[in-house]
Enzyme design. Sequence first.
Site, short mmCIF file in Angstrom:
data_model
loop_
_atom_site.label_atom_id
_atom_site.label_comp_id
_atom_site.label_asym_id
_atom_site.label_seq_id
_atom_site.Cartn_x
_atom_site.Cartn_y
_atom_site.Cartn_z
N CYS A 1 27.53 -36.56 -79.17
CA CYS A 1 28.35 -36.67 -80.41
C CYS A 1 28.05 -35.08 -80.66
CB CYS A 1 29.18 -38.03 -81.09
SG CYS A 1 29.92 -39.01 -80.16
N HIS B 1 31.73 -36.88 -88.13
CA HIS B 1 32.19 -37.01 -86.72
C HIS B 1 33.03 -38.65 -87.36
CE1 HIS B 1 31.86 -38.53 -83.20
NE2 HIS B 1 31.20 -39.33 -83.03
N ASN C 1 37.32 -41.96 -82.04
CA ASN C 1 36.29 -41.40 -82.06
C ASN C 1 36.44 -39.88 -80.42
OD1 ASN C 1 33.99 -40.31 -81.55
ND2 ASN C 1 33.11 -42.46 -81.30
O1 UT7 Z 1 30.21 -41.72 -81.87
C1 UT7 Z 1 29.86 -42.91 -80.95
C2 UT7 Z 1 28.94 -43.73 -81.49
N1 UT7 Z 1 29.09 -45.14 -81.62
C3 UT7 Z 1 29.43 -45.97 -82.61
O2 UT7 Z 1 30.16 -44.68 -84.11
C4 UT7 Z 1 30.15 -46.90 -82.76
C5 UT7 Z 1 29.11 -47.23 -83.54
N2 UT7 Z 1 28.87 -48.96 -83.77
C6 UT7 Z 1 31.09 -49.41 -84.37
O3 UT7 Z 1 31.38 -48.82 -84.64
C7 UT7 Z 1 30.93 -51.02 -83.64
O4 UT7 Z 1 29.13 -51.68 -83.76
C8 UT7 Z 1 32.21 -51.41 -83.12
C9 UT7 Z 1 33.77 -51.29 -83.44
C10 UT7 Z 1 31.20 -51.26 -81.40
C11 UT7 Z 1 32.28 -53.00 -83.26
O5 UT7 Z 1 32.23 -53.53 -84.29
P1 UT7 Z 1 31.22 -54.88 -85.05
O6 UT7 Z 1 32.09 -55.06 -86.28
O7 UT7 Z 1 29.86 -54.22 -85.19
O8 UT7 Z 1 31.30 -56.15 -84.08
P2 UT7 Z 1 30.74 -56.70 -82.83
O9 UT7 Z 1 29.91 -55.11 -81.78
O10 UT7 Z 1 29.17 -57.45 -83.83
O11 UT7 Z 1 31.26 -57.41 -82.52
C12 UT7 Z 1 31.75 -59.01 -83.17
C13 UT7 Z 1 32.79 -59.97 -82.00
C14 UT7 Z 1 32.43 -60.10 -81.34
O12 UT7 Z 1 32.66 -61.96 -81.04
P3 UT7 Z 1 31.59 -62.75 -81.14
O13 UT7 Z 1 30.24 -62.68 -79.95
O14 UT7 Z 1 31.97 -62.36 -82.73
O15 UT7 Z 1 32.39 -64.19 -80.42
C15 UT7 Z 1 32.60 -59.60 -80.10
O16 UT7 Z 1 32.84 -59.99 -78.90
O17 UT7 Z 1 33.66 -58.96 -82.10
C16 UT7 Z 1 34.34 -59.28 -80.99
N3 UT7 Z 1 35.08 -58.00 -79.90
C17 UT7 Z 1 36.10 -57.58 -80.33
N4 UT7 Z 1 36.98 -58.13 -81.04
C18 UT7 Z 1 38.31 -58.08 -80.46
C19 UT7 Z 1 34.17 -56.62 -79.80
N5 UT7 Z 1 35.58 -55.84 -79.45
C20 UT7 Z 1 36.55 -56.53 -80.47
C21 UT7 Z 1 38.09 -56.06 -79.80
N6 UT7 Z 1 38.48 -57.11 -80.45
N7 UT7 Z 1 38.01 -54.45 -79.37
#
Ligand code: UT7
Length: 333
Positions: A116, A256, A286
């Site tokens: 990115c 970004h 993104n």
């Molecule tokens: O430019 C590229 C670089 N990439 C990024 O900038 C990404 C950086 N990371 C993020 O933006 C965030 O980590 C995410 C948006 C990818 C995820 O958000 P998060 O608050 O970190 O969620 P998490 O991965 O800790 O997941 C929390 C929960 C999980 O469920 P459990 O295990 O707590 O039951 C996930 O399975 O949210 C669940 N989850 C979802 N639920 C509903 C993950 N994706 C989804 C979804 N809808 N789309």
Amino acid sequence: MNKLRAAITGVQGYVPAYILTNKELESIVDTSDEWITSRTGIKERRILKGEGKGTSDMAVEAVNGLLLKTNILPQEVDMLICATVTPDMQFPATANIISEKAGIKNAFSFDMNAACSSFLFALITATKFVESGQYKKVIVVGADKMSSIIDYTDRATCVIFGDAAGAVMLEPTIENEGIIDHRFYTDGSGYIYLHQKAGGSVKPASHETIDAREHFIYQEGQPVYKFAVTHMADVSVEIMKRNNLSSDDIDWLVPHQANLRIIDAVARRIRMKKEKVMINIQRYGNTTNGTIPMCLYEWESQLKKDDNIVLSAFGGGFTWGAIYLKWAYNGKK
Ligand code: UT7
């Protein structure tokens, strides 16, 4: 004599027509508009549809529009760099394909991949060629068809990414404007959190890699998130300090667009008022290398000559960095 600098003299963006809304994603994976909006700030993203359509098709739309608005003929362009992680094919460079489609015949062109951060890395590479005095009209295009490497069964990644392209023209100037300074970093140990497992020389494509869905983005969101917040903020602070700038001196922060929470955290950290931060992630998600030029394009009419602008990015690799520039022209309303 004043230093020869490179200034952005035009910007153009392009997004494909198809809008993939959070509502539609609810019918594809187990997610909700509420989860996506509260965790990422994204409401919809654009998807390039159509058999045989790739990154170059979006990029060339941006490049053609850029040539028109800057009144520059394709044959006048000296160099074109394409920043992308989703090239049309492994080789040749997508930049060559863009040049061919745009009728750019007197330039040399190549791709740059720093995930990115590629657009910023490419912008500085181009800047150095312009500062040498040898290159007078250089195009940097950031373009990604992220939908081509997204697993639409993986709810943690498919809600984030979208497709877009944006291009800028760089030309020499002896005025105190244009690209002034940059700070870039890489940390290869971060690759484990964000990469594409197969399709490269380590793991060429095979039936097994396809069955294991290894040609899609692999991302561990949490570590990437934490890394992004600290490093993007740190490097933005660093570029301002190096140039004796406070947040009051900065007219625009162009981050970004990875996650609205990351953008908010960076803006808070450098004490930037929300109205001076370019944010369009809600409409496009993104788009990897499309994010920063798309922001500049959408805000172009509000930009004024001598505006102080900080561009800031991070990405897989890890890669991150910031650029300080002085805008070189008044945007047309
Ligand atoms: O430019 C590229 C670089 N990439 C990024 O900038 C990404 C950086 N990371 C993020 O933006 C965030 O980590 C995410 C948006 C990818 C995820 O958000 P998060 O608050 O970190 O969620 P998490 O991965 O800790 O997941 C929390 C929960 C999980 O469920 P459990 O295990 O707590 O039951 C996930 O399975 O949210 C669940 N989850 C979802 N639920 C509903 C993950 N994706 C989804 C979804 N809808 N789309």
